[in-house]
Scaffold this motif. Structure first.
Motif, PDB file in Angstrom:
ATOM      1  N   ARG A   9       6.358  -3.037  -4.829  1.00  0.00           N
ATOM      2  CA  ARG A   9       7.644  -3.968  -4.338  1.00  0.00           C
ATOM      3  C   ARG A   9       7.897  -3.021  -2.798  1.00  0.00           C
ATOM      4  N   GLN A  10       7.873  -3.794  -1.882  1.00  0.00           N
ATOM      5  CA  GLN A  10       8.157  -3.158  -0.521  1.00  0.00           C
ATOM      6  C   GLN A  10       9.367  -3.823   0.160  1.00  0.00           C
ATOM      7  N   GLU A  11       9.814  -3.039   0.986  1.00  0.00           N
ATOM      8  CA  GLU A  11      10.638  -3.580   2.164  1.00  0.00           C
ATOM      9  C   GLU A  11      10.113  -4.556   3.182  1.00  0.00           C
ATOM     10  N   ASP A  12      10.849  -5.378   3.718  1.00  0.00           N
ATOM     11  CA  ASP A  12      10.484  -6.166   4.652  1.00  0.00           C
ATOM     12  C   ASP A  12       9.679  -5.564   5.786  1.00  0.00           C
ATOM     13  N   GLN A  13      10.144  -4.335   6.358  1.00  0.00           N
ATOM     14  CA  GLN A  13       9.792  -3.600   7.432  1.00  0.00           C
ATOM     15  C   GLN A  13       8.454  -3.253   7.055  1.00  0.00           C
ATOM     16  N   LEU A  14       8.011  -2.682   5.998  1.00  0.00           N
ATOM     17  CA  LEU A  14       6.785  -2.194   5.369  1.00  0.00           C
ATOM     18  C   LEU A  14       5.782  -3.303   5.225  1.00  0.00           C
ATOM     19  N   ARG A  15       6.176  -4.385   4.673  1.00  0.00           N
ATOM     20  CA  ARG A  15       5.290  -5.668   4.221  1.00  0.00           C
ATOM     21  C   ARG A  15       4.996  -6.222   5.203  1.00  0.00           C
ATOM     22  N   GLN A  16       5.331  -6.241   6.517  1.00  0.00           N
ATOM     23  CA  GLN A  16       4.908  -6.939   7.714  1.00  0.00           C
ATOM     24  C   GLN A  16       3.637  -6.035   8.115  1.00  0.00           C
ATOM     25  N   PHE A  17       3.656  -4.842   7.853  1.00  0.00           N
ATOM     26  CA  PHE A  17       2.267  -4.393   8.261  1.00  0.00           C
ATOM     27  C   PHE A  17       0.945  -4.687   7.378  1.00  0.00           C
ATOM     28  N   GLY A  18       1.261  -5.536   6.483  1.00  0.00           N
ATOM     29  CA  GLY A  18       0.090  -5.843   5.505  1.00  0.00           C
ATOM     30  C   GLY A  18      -0.669  -4.732   4.957  1.00  0.00           C
ATOM     31  N   THR A  19       0.041  -3.331   4.606  1.00  0.00           N
ATOM     32  CA  THR A  19      -0.584  -2.343   3.951  1.00  0.00           C
ATOM     33  C   THR A  19       0.327  -1.854   2.791  1.00  0.00           C
ATOM     34  N   ILE A  20      -0.268  -0.786   2.050  1.00  0.00           N
ATOM     35  CA  ILE A  20       0.263  -0.510   0.728  1.00  0.00           C
ATOM     36  C   ILE A  20      -0.022   1.071   1.090  1.00  0.00           C
ATOM     37  N   ILE A  21       1.142   1.779   0.834  1.00  0.00           N
ATOM     38  CA  ILE A  21       1.058   3.204   1.101  1.00  0.00           C
ATOM     39  C   ILE A  21       0.459   3.810  -0.131  1.00  0.00           C
ATOM     40  N   PRO A  22      -0.716   4.568  -0.058  1.00  0.00           N
ATOM     41  CA  PRO A  22      -1.416   5.462  -1.118  1.00  0.00           C
ATOM     42  C   PRO A  22      -0.479   5.938  -2.008  1.00  0.00           C
ATOM     43  N   TYR A  23      -0.704   5.838  -3.336  1.00  0.00           N
ATOM     44  CA  TYR A  23       0.338   6.387  -4.476  1.00  0.00           C
ATOM     45  C   TYR A  23      -0.562   7.070  -5.593  1.00  0.00           C
ATOM     46  N   PRO A  24      -0.044   8.181  -6.056  1.00  0.00           N
ATOM     47  CA  PRO A  24      -0.650   8.617  -7.240  1.00  0.00           C
ATOM     48  C   PRO A  24      -0.591   7.853  -8.499  1.00  0.00           C
ATOM     49  N   GLU A  25      -1.732   7.955  -9.304  1.00  0.00           N
ATOM     50  CA  GLU A  25      -1.691   7.140 -10.464  1.00  0.00           C
ATOM     51  C   GLU A  25      -0.816   8.144 -11.731  1.00  0.00           C
ATOM     52  N   LYS A  35       1.212  14.032   2.467  1.00  0.00           N
ATOM     53  CA  LYS A  35       0.534  13.274   3.799  1.00  0.00           C
ATOM     54  C   LYS A  35      -0.434  12.434   3.352  1.00  0.00           C
ATOM     55  N   VAL A  36      -0.389  11.208   3.853  1.00  0.00           N
ATOM     56  CA  VAL A  36      -1.215  10.204   3.549  1.00  0.00           C
ATOM     57  C   VAL A  36      -1.693   9.266   4.759  1.00  0.00           C
ATOM     58  N   LYS A  37      -2.686   8.629   4.688  1.00  0.00           N
ATOM     59  CA  LYS A  37      -3.209   7.739   5.607  1.00  0.00           C
ATOM     60  C   LYS A  37      -3.313   6.154   5.203  1.00  0.00           C
ATOM     61  N   VAL A  38      -2.673   5.436   6.269  1.00  0.00           N
ATOM     62  CA  VAL A  38      -2.554   3.909   5.820  1.00  0.00           C
ATOM     63  C   VAL A  38      -3.586   3.422   6.851  1.00  0.00           C
ATOM     64  N   THR A  39      -4.059   2.061   6.519  1.00  0.00           N
ATOM     65  CA  THR A  39      -4.697   1.111   7.384  1.00  0.00           C
ATOM     66  C   THR A  39      -3.992   0.034   7.903  1.00  0.00           C
ATOM     67  N   ILE A  40      -4.019  -0.060   9.254  1.00  0.00           N
ATOM     68  CA  ILE A  40      -3.139  -1.422   9.687  1.00  0.00           C
ATOM     69  C   ILE A  40      -3.910  -1.896  10.751  1.00  0.00           C
ATOM     70  N   ASN A  41      -4.329  -3.138  10.433  1.00  0.00           N
ATOM     71  CA  ASN A  41      -5.242  -3.710  11.639  1.00  0.00           C
ATOM     72  C   ASN A  41      -6.660  -2.980  11.808  1.00  0.00           C
ATOM     73  N   ASN A  42      -7.285  -2.642  10.841  1.00  0.00           N
ATOM     74  CA  ASN A  42      -8.425  -1.716  10.911  1.00  0.00           C
ATOM     75  C   ASN A  42      -8.223  -0.460  11.651  1.00  0.00           C
ATOM     76  N   GLU A  43      -6.930   0.235  11.718  1.00  0.00           N
ATOM     77  CA  GLU A  43      -6.739   1.534  12.393  1.00  0.00           C
ATOM     78  C   GLU A  43      -5.928   2.361  11.306  1.00  0.00           C
TER      79      GLU A  43
END
Length: 509
Positions: A92-108, A119-127
């Motif tokens: 579940r994401q807030e609208d501000q994060l959902r509009q980027f179309g990415t998921i923040i990496p999380y530990p299992e 510190k994590v890395k996310v991919t937005i529009n292949n960047e």
């Protein structure tokens, strides 16, 4: 490796280690300070969010989360929140994060995540983008972990700043070390220049023959100056000791030379008087042939025989002392640096004259003159008298050590040199003794006591050979004889070159 380079490497490594330590401390401090504000912001936002797990009464396996905010600040627009349910895998994401179309990496869940920053890395529009997250596990009342909440903020600017800082620290450290190494070489060279002067001065003293040279004194009173002063004092003592030894050696040589000269006259007189007495007694006996034993003598025949034996012993010892004196005189000249007068000489007449006169020497073995045709037309640069003495030394040596068999004089050529051979069938010697036979007073047969002698003849022969730029080759075997080959450089030859000899055993230059 020179001391200058070692010193430079040592303090360059020390400087590099210091810069690395300082760089790490600076980087860690800046990294902490750079993320401090963002971390405080994330922790503040975390304190304003309340998450309560709820259960569906119709289906107890269905879970939901109830979110409540205690407050909302103006900085909320830069912070993104994400809740992950481990039960059904829903994010579940807030609208501000959902509009980027990415998921923040999380530990299992099986990794047992703990509350804290990541510190994590996310991919937005292949960047790729960097994010700093603050995660908080969501457990039930019984402690069962059912989800995790993540609050994140973009940290691209901070990472770029820290990457630039790392590059600056690394490049600047390398540049500083390189400059320090270059400047250090120059400084070390300047600091060690007095030592280089000491080395050059000592090399000149070593190569030269003047021991009165001294190392230029340094103006400073440091370690270099003390070293120069110590070396100069040592050189003074060495010069004093050497001069004393040299004077003693010169005095010894003068004594040997003077004593040899002085002893030759009385020895010659003694030998002359002994010969005169022998002739006189023989003449008296010949003038009284009719008289009985002892009638013509002031004493009986027994005393006459005893006096003849005494005169014979005196004559033999006087002759031996004369030989020893002559040998000592020759060696004294050699030690004094006597330079022979040399001229171009035909070698064949010298060898023939020596061969003829050698027939008159006392010997037990047969004397044979071999093929001397190789000497025909050969000229060498040498001294006539000393070349004769050289050949006589080897011939007399062969006569002395050959009880039976023969001694042969021969000649051969090879490699622009002429060789004169003296070969005998005498007692020979151990090949291990060859390097020592030309030493003064050395006797190869001393332990066996086969012959008498002083052990100076071959030393004189070696000196004569060296003065003629020649060499001597020795081939020997115990009980089978010895062969000496005297090699002399040819200055002119009227004959064609002959074959080169083979089978060299020992060559003494």
């Amino acid at each position: 490796m020179s001391i200058r380079l070692r010193l430079t490497l040592w303090y360059s490594c020390l400087l590099a280690g210091t810069l690395i330590a300082v760089g790490i401390v600076v980087y860690l401090f800046v990294n902490w300070n750079t993320y401090a504000e963002a971390k405080e912001q994330l922790k503040a936002q975390n304190s304003t969010i309340f998450v309560q797990p709820t259960v569906n009464f119709l289906d107890e396996n269905e879970w939901n989360f109830q979110i409540a905010r205690i407050g909302r600040g103006p900085e909320q627009k830069n912070i993104y929140m994400q809740i992950v349910s481990y039960k059904d895998g829903v994010v579940r994401q807030e609208d501000q994060l959902r509009q980027f179309g990415t998921i923040i990496p999380y530990p299992e869940a099986d990794k047992k995540p703990e509350e804290g920053f990541r510190k994590v890395k996310v991919t937005i529009n292949n960047e790729k983008f960097d994010m700093l997250t603050y995660q908080r596990p969501l457990p039930l009342e019984d402690g069962t972990l059912i989800g995790i909440m993540q609050i994140a903020v973009f940290s691209n600017n901070e990472e770029k700043f820290l990457a630039g800082l790392r590059t600056i620290l690394i490049v600047s450290s390398l540049f500083v070390v390189l400059i320090a190494f270059t400047v250090g070489l120059f400084i070390a060279r300047q600091a060690l220049r007095p030592i280089e002067r000491v080395i050059r001065a000592t090399e000149q003293i070593e190569k030269g023959s003047e021991l009165n040279m001294r190392i230029p004194a340094a103006d400073s009173n440091d370690e270099i100056g003390k070293l120069v002063h110590t070396l100069n004092m040592m050189l003074s003592r060495i010069e004093f000791a050497y001069n004393e030894l040299d004077e003693s050696y010169k005095a010894q040589r003068r004594f040997v030379s003077d004593a040899s000269h002085e002893l030759r006259t009385p020895l010659t007189t003694i030998r002359g008087n002994i010969d005169l007495l022998e002739r006189m007694w023989t003449r008296i006996k010949d003038m009284n042939p009719d008289k009985g034993s002892g009638d013509w003598l002031p004493f009986d025949m027994e005393h006459w025989e005893m006096s003849r034996e005494a005169m014979s012993d005196i004559s033999a010892e006087a002759k031996r002392m004369s030989t020893l004196v002559n040998d000592l005189l020759a060696l004294a000249r050699a030690d004094a640096g006597y330079v022979m007068e040399k001229e171009h000489l035909a070698l064949l007449p010298i060898a023939e004259e020596v061969a003829r006169r050698a027939q008159l020497l006392p010997r037990k073995a047969e004397w044979t003159i071999g093929d001397l045709s190789a000497l025909n037309g050969v000229y060498v640069k040498g001294n006539h008298d000393y070349l004769q003495q050289l050949l006589f030394i080897f011939i007399e040596n062969a006569f002395k050590y050959t009880e039976r068999g023969h001694i042969e004089l021969g000649a051969l050529r090879g490699n622009g040199q002429i060789g004169i051979t003296v070969e005998d069938t005498g007692i020979g010697m151990n090949p291990d003794e060859i390097p020592h036979i030309f030493d003064r007073f050395y006797r190869a047969d001393e332990s066996r006591g086969v012959t008498v002698g002083t052990g100076l003849g071959l030393s004189i022969a070696k000196w004569i050979i060296d003065e003629h730029q020649g060499s001597v080759e020795v081939t020997t075997r115990e009980g089978e004889g010895t062969k000496f080959t005297i090699w002399l450089p040819v200055v002119f030859s009227g004959n064609a070159p002959s074959t080169i000899i083979e089978g060299t055993d020992h060559l003494i230059e």
